[in-house]
Design a protein around this motif. Structure first.
Motif, mmCIF file in Angstrom:
data_model
loop_
_atom_site.group_PDB
_atom_site.id
_atom_site.type_symbol
_atom_site.label_atom_id
_atom_site.label_comp_id
_atom_site.label_asym_id
_atom_site.label_seq_id
_atom_site.Cartn_x
_atom_site.Cartn_y
_atom_site.Cartn_z
ATOM 1 N N ALA A 165 36.761 -45.682 30.981
ATOM 2 C CA ALA A 165 37.749 -44.618 30.815
ATOM 3 C C ALA A 165 38.402 -44.806 29.455
ATOM 4 C CB ALA A 165 38.785 -44.657 31.923
ATOM 5 N N LEU A 166 38.597 -43.703 28.746
ATOM 6 C CA LEU A 166 39.215 -43.755 27.425
ATOM 7 C C LEU A 166 40.707 -44.016 27.586
ATOM 8 C CD1 LEU A 166 37.339 -40.767 25.791
ATOM 9 C CD2 LEU A 166 37.046 -43.177 25.292
ATOM 10 N N LYS A 167 41.192 -44.990 26.828
ATOM 11 C CA LYS A 167 42.593 -45.374 26.907
ATOM 12 C C LYS A 167 43.353 -44.844 25.706
ATOM 13 C CE LYS A 167 41.901 -47.866 30.628
ATOM 14 N NZ LYS A 167 42.476 -47.494 31.945
ATOM 15 N N LYS A 176 47.584 -46.624 28.815
ATOM 16 C CA LYS A 176 47.340 -45.662 29.880
ATOM 17 C C LYS A 176 46.081 -44.867 29.573
ATOM 18 C CE LYS A 176 52.303 -45.148 30.819
ATOM 19 N NZ LYS A 176 53.441 -44.189 30.890
ATOM 20 N N GLU A 177 45.619 -44.162 30.572
ATOM 21 C CA GLU A 177 44.421 -43.352 30.378
ATOM 22 C C GLU A 177 44.741 -42.164 29.491
ATOM 23 O OE1 GLU A 177 40.961 -41.117 33.054
ATOM 24 O OE2 GLU A 177 42.484 -42.394 33.990
ATOM 25 N N VAL A 187 42.528 -39.771 17.123
ATOM 26 C CA VAL A 187 43.289 -40.698 17.947
ATOM 27 C C VAL A 187 43.359 -40.138 19.357
ATOM 28 C CG1 VAL A 187 45.527 -41.822 18.319
ATOM 29 C CG2 VAL A 187 44.652 -41.530 16.001
ATOM 30 N N PHE A 188 43.247 -41.029 20.355
ATOM 31 C CA PHE A 188 43.392 -40.662 21.764
ATOM 32 C C PHE A 188 44.840 -40.893 22.169
ATOM 33 C CE2 PHE A 188 38.876 -41.526 21.429
ATOM 34 C CZ PHE A 188 38.315 -40.482 22.163
ATOM 35 N N TYR A 189 45.416 -39.908 22.906
ATOM 36 C CA TYR A 189 46.819 -39.979 23.317
ATOM 37 C C TYR A 189 46.911 -39.820 24.823
ATOM 38 C CZ TYR A 189 47.854 -38.886 18.390
ATOM 39 O OH TYR A 189 47.925 -38.891 17.018
ATOM 40 N N CYS A 190 47.891 -40.544 25.411
ATOM 41 C CA CYS A 190 48.335 -40.205 26.759
ATOM 42 C C CYS A 190 49.466 -39.178 26.615
ATOM 43 C CB CYS A 190 48.797 -41.447 27.512
ATOM 44 S SG CYS A 190 50.226 -42.277 26.776
ATOM 45 N N ASP A 191 49.915 -38.614 27.705
ATOM 46 C CA ASP A 191 50.932 -37.552 27.607
ATOM 47 C C ASP A 191 52.241 -38.040 26.989
ATOM 48 O OD1 ASP A 191 49.279 -35.574 28.559
ATOM 49 O OD2 ASP A 191 49.820 -35.916 30.668
#
Length: 548
Positions: A165-167, A176-177, A187-191
């Motif tokens: 799962a992408l973090k 967090k996911e 860049v990957f972001y959580c809410d």
């Protein structure tokens, strides 16, 4: 994909490559790991001293010679043994992958630069942990090695494919996911992090946010990184030198470094080498297919061996049971003979008892009658019968004196079972080879008059015994580590001479050789003791001596 993981790990640290560089032997190292295994060499081995001595060998020539020595091994059948161009005194360590590495003699000075830009000590030497080829660095240090951008991309894609799962990449504690990815920021972001670090206002409002899975795909399809020239870091590679087998930039060509070399367009050579690699992969794919079929064959052999073993064991048990049954039948026959002898002895003894009993009764009756006759007082009547009684008494006495009181049968059984031939046969009971196997080759003989050392290399020669009739398909030469450690193979082939280079200076090595064929391997030859030179300037041949 999992089988590829070992290709993506550094032989020194055992982790995935980080900023990998390409050594002249085509192996890769992390930049940090490459700095960790640098060793300072004596002044006599530095590039400056070689120029001053008039040898005329530049750093680039050393690289070419190193490559040529790699290629010549496959052509000549000679092997190479791991070692340094000098004799380091630092004890060796082992990486997580089991590769022997040598740490620097002293810790590097603290620096805030990257491993590639940090200064390298003068006269530094690096040895490939995989093929053990040594190389003396020039003034550029580690910056003289090209970066392997392709390997970085492969590792990046592999790690992305392995991620369950992408973090989120901005969470400070437990990531967090991720819920979105910004294509512009990559860049990957959580809410919570998206609201805090990437608000939908100002310039960030124009950024495109996509789901994490779609962002992963877009990362894979993102344009590749353009590698820059190692000599001119601001210039991109645009051409390819065929002689040097390396990409070059336009400024390299302007400076005339490759003026006499054949230079071709980078894109054309890229497509050509991709085509060549694809063709080579086709052949390798066939070998892999054959290997898979071979593994299936081996697994079927395991099953067949198990079935044959059960069948053979059942046959062996049946044969042994048949022998036991035959022994039991013979036992019954022998017991019948013993019983027959037993009955015969009893019958003879019982008959003699019966005969003696009747005779004794008659004798006793005669004795009692005679005693009564003696009691009579009539002389004339006594004399009428006395002569007859006297004759009967003598006759009866004579009958008892003719072996009548000797047993006609002994109590012992005059039988002895001769079981020694059978016991010997049981002890000699063994399996018979269905097919007679050919013998292994004879032990090779090291030819001391042709074995010698020169600087940090050694040449060994051997031969088969003169009266040997079993041919050898090849030979295995083994050498220890120069410190009395375990032996390891340095050459396998049909040649009877091998040159081993890259040894430690001023070290004592033990060498031995054995022959092999389809049947098996021969015993080892006698151990030969080799002494390398003390310095690179020494040209005399060191004497050989034979060990036990």
């Amino acid at each position: 994909m999992e089988e590829m993981e070992e290709e993506l790990k550094c032989p020194v640290c055992g982790s995935f490559y980080r900023e990998p560089i390409i050594l002249p032997c085509s192996h890769n190292l992390c930049q940090a790991c490459a700095r960790n295994i640098l060793v300072q060499t004596p002044e006599s081995e530095s590039p400056q001293s070689r120029r001053a001595s008039g040898s005329g060998v530049s750093d680039y020539d050393y690289l070419d010679l190193d490559k040529m020595s790699l290629y010549s091994e496959a052509d000549s059948g000679y092997g190479s043994y791991g070692g340094f161009a000098s004799a380091p005194t630092t004890p060796c360590q082992k990486s997580p992958n089991g590769v022997r590495v040598f740490p620097p003699a002293m810790p590097p000075p603290p620096t805030h630069l990257s491993p590639a830009l940090a200064p390298v000590p003068r006269n530094s030497c690096i040895t490939c942990p995989q093929c053990h080829r040594s190389l003396i660095l020039d003034d550029r240090g580690l910056r003289g090695f090209p970066k392997n951008r392709v390997l970085e991309g492969v590792i990046d894609r592999y790690q992305q494919s392995k991620a369950a799962a992408l973090k989120c990449q901005l969470c400070e504690k437990v990531p967090k996911e991720a819920t979105v990815m910004c294509e512009q920021c990559d860049v990957f972001y959580c809410d919570p992090c998206r609201l805090r670090c990437h608000p939908p206002r100002g310039p960030l409002a124009k950024h495109r946010l996509v789901p994490p899975a779609q962002g992963r795909v877009s990362r894979r399809l993102s344009p590749r990184k353009v590698s820059t020239c190692t000599d001119h870091e601001l210039e991109n590679h645009s051409m390819y030198c065929v002689q040097c087998k390396m990409p070059v930039c336009y400024q390299c060509l302007e400076e005339g470094k490759h003026s006499s070399h054949e230079v071709k367009a980078l894109g054309a050579m890229w497509k050509l080498h991709k085509s060549q690699l694809s063709q080579a992969l086709n052949g390798l794919s066939d070998r892999a297919k054959e290997a898979k079929e071979f593994l299936v064959q081996l697994r079927n052999m395991v099953q067949q061996i198990q079935e044959n073993s059960v069948e053979f064991e059942a046959c062996l048990v049946a044969q042994c049971d048949a022998l036991i049954d035959a022994l039991n039948r013979r036992k019954a026959q022998l017991l019948a003979r013993v019983n027959k002898e037993h009955e015969h002895k009893l019958k003879v003894v019982r008959d003699q008892i019966s005969h003696c009993t009747v005779k004794l009764r008659q004798t006793t009756g005669l004795m009692e009658y005679c005693l009564e006759v003696i009691k009579e007082n009539d002389p004339s009547g006594f004399l009428q019968i006395s002569d007859a009684l006297i004759r009967r008494v003598h006759l009866t006495e004579d009958q008892w004196g003719k072996g009548t009181l000797t047993p006609r049968m002994t109590t012992d059984f005059d039988l002895s079972l001769d079981n020694s031939p059978l016991l010997q046969s049981i002890h000699q009971l063994d399996f018979v080879q269905v097919k007679a196997s050919s013998p292994v080759p004879a032990t090779p003989i090291l030819q001391l008059e042709e074995c010698c050392t020169h600087n940090n290399s050694a040449t060994l020669s051997w031969k088969q015994p003169p009266l040997s009739t079993v041919p050898a398909e090849g030979y295995i030469l083994e050498l220890d580590d120069g410190s009395g450690g375990q032996f390891r193979e340095v050459y396998v082939g049909k040649e009877t001479m091998c040159t081993v280079d890259g040894l430690h200076f001023n070290s004592t090595y033990n060498a031995r050789v054995k022959a092999f064929n389809k049947t098996g391997v021969s015993p080892y030859s006698k151990t030969l003791v080799l002494q390398t030179s003390e310095a690179i300037a020494t040209h005399e041949i060191e004497p050989m001596r034979e060990g036990c």
